[in-house]
Design an enzyme around this catalytic site. Structure first.
Site, PDB file in Angstrom:
ATOM      1  N   GLY A 124      13.579 -13.241  28.166  1.00 35.43           N
ATOM      2  CA  GLY A 124      12.365 -12.525  28.515  1.00 35.43           C
ATOM      3  C   GLY A 124      11.154 -13.049  27.768  1.00 35.43           C
ATOM      4  N   ILE A 157      12.113 -11.448  35.204  1.00 42.67           N
ATOM      5  CA  ILE A 157      13.195 -11.965  34.383  1.00 42.67           C
ATOM      6  C   ILE A 157      14.465 -12.138  35.227  1.00 42.67           C
ATOM      7  CG2 ILE A 157      14.480 -11.716  32.245  1.00 42.67           C
ATOM      8  CD1 ILE A 157      11.375 -11.955  31.994  1.00 42.67           C
ATOM      9  N   GLY A 342      11.005 -26.134  65.272  1.00 44.78           N
ATOM     10  CA  GLY A 342      10.263 -25.339  66.243  1.00 44.78           C
ATOM     11  C   GLY A 342      10.521 -23.851  66.058  1.00 44.78           C
ATOM     12  N   GLU A 366       8.559 -21.255  35.817  1.00 46.96           N
ATOM     13  CA  GLU A 366       8.727 -22.174  34.678  1.00 46.96           C
ATOM     14  C   GLU A 366       7.555 -23.141  34.549  1.00 46.96           C
ATOM     15  OE1 GLU A 366      12.407 -23.620  33.316  1.00 46.96           O
ATOM     16  OE2 GLU A 366      13.603 -22.199  34.450  1.00 46.96           O
TER      17      GLU A 366
END
Length: 382
Positions: A124, A157, A342, A366
């Site tokens: 984190g 996270i 398509g 990142e």
């Protein structure tokens, strides 16, 4: 630079290619549509040893290097970026910080479970006002009677809220330096933990089968020895992790770019218009040629960056170039693949539609493209 894979590397690549086609591909659409985490696939990845690829055998790893991880990521991402990012984040963000900065005791406790895929780790860093800007970090960790008391929040996270998430390492303000700047350290939080909450998962544009949550910490208490690395070096440690991680993300992006080529070549051979396969028309042929050139160039970039990293030489510029070139190749190829398909390219059951939705985050996560340009410019002395 010789880009020929060794016999062992080629064997690994083929093994992951078979796994991707036989195990990942059949369930990818289901997990994307239902936005569910592919626990069975992840368990088999653990059994195959993929979460331990770049780590020593003494910690339960496969004894490979970072390049072998990149090869696996490229193969997985050709079909399913969600599965690939689960592996990338698990290894690069979840396990690598413990391996690089952990004490012997921390490595012995955590690495065998992480490298086997028994548990997933997360890191984190990002907050609403902090990511690239470390000064914006507001999560705090106060040392009291031999324990850290953690309060704050994180966002975006990966691997942070699964049933097998076992460790979340966070950056937190642990003091103030002389001059008034924040002292930021990395602290490991075993999960589940009192006061730790993985908030409801994000409703994302892509990477629907990847686990991504905001996190909150309300008086989370962990032992003092859960400090990872040197106190006050948490942000610097994570910058190193990001440099390496950019090569892994580049490999993942190359897989996505190549997957778009593979799917489009197959479609161009089968789809007929005016009596012949559309691949016979120069407009399609040239578009596919440019797609292949992008994938080839991006692969060469991440191969070169990985080689420099493994040689022990500075590689910040090469990693930034690889990440930028590869993420742009993935996005450009996804757009062109959708055009070649398509109307079918706009249908979610086609792999190229997933790549179209998934690839945009590669230019953001990142380190955005703008951050990569800044890093490259600084390495040029600007």
């Amino acid at each position: 630079m010789d880009t020929t894979l060794s016999a062992e590397q080629e064997e690994l690549r083929r093994t992951v290619e078979r796994f991707t086609n036989e195990v990942v591909r059949p369930v990818s659409q289901h997990h994307d549509e239902t936005k569910t985490f592919p626990y069975d696939v992840v368990a088999q990845m653990g059994e195959l040893g993929l979460f331990g690829l770049p780590f020593p055998e003494e910690y339960g790893g496969m004894g490979g290097d970072y390049f072998t991880l990149c090869l696996a990521l490229e193969e997985l991402a050709r079909v399913d970026q969600s599965v690939a990012i689960t592996l990338e984040a698990g290894c690069s963000l979840g396990t690598m910080p413990v391996y690089l900065f952990g004490t012997d005791a921390q490595k012995q406790e955590w690495l065998p479970r992480l490298t086997s895929g028994e548990i997933l780790g997360a890191f984190g860093l990002t907050e609403p006002e902090a990511g690239s800007d470390a000064g914006g970090t507001k999560t705090t960790a106060v040392l009291e009677d031999g324990h850290w008391r953690i309060n704050g929040s994180k966002q975006f996270i990966t691997n942070s809220g699964t049933d097998i998430t076992g460790l979340v390492t966070v950056t937190a303000v642990t003091g103030v330096r002389e001059g008034g700047s924040k002292e930021i350290s990395a602290i490991m939080i075993p999960t589940p933990a009192d006061g730790f909450t993985a908030e409801p998962a994000y409703n994302k544009v892509g990477w629907n089968a990847s686990d991504t949550h905001p996190l909150s910490f309300d008086d989370v208490i962990v032992p003092e020895e859960n400090l990872l690395g040197e106190r006050g070096r948490g942000y610097a440690q994570f910058l190193r992790i990001l440099d390496e991680g950019r090569i892994a993300i580049a490999a993942l992006a190359v897989g996505a770019a190549q997957g778009c080529v593979d799917e489009s070549v197959r479609y161009a051979r089968e789809r007929k218009s005016m009596g012949q396969p559309i691949g016979k028309y120069q407009a399609i042929e040239f578009k596919l040629a440019r797609m292949e050139a992008r994938a080839w160039t991006a692969r060469a970039a991440y191969y070169a960056a990985a080689a420099k990293m493994l040689s022990g030489k500075p590689f910040k510029k090469e990693a930034a170039i690889a990440k930028m070139v590869a993420s742009e190749a993935a996005m450009d190829n996804a757009r062109d693949a959708t055009q070649i398909h398509g109307g079918y390219g706009f249908m979610n059951e086609y792999v190229v539609s997933r790549h179209y939705r998934d690839s945009k985050i590669l230019e953001i996560g990142e380190g955005t493209t703008e951050v990569q340009l800044m890093l490259i410019g600084r390495q040029l002395g600007l």
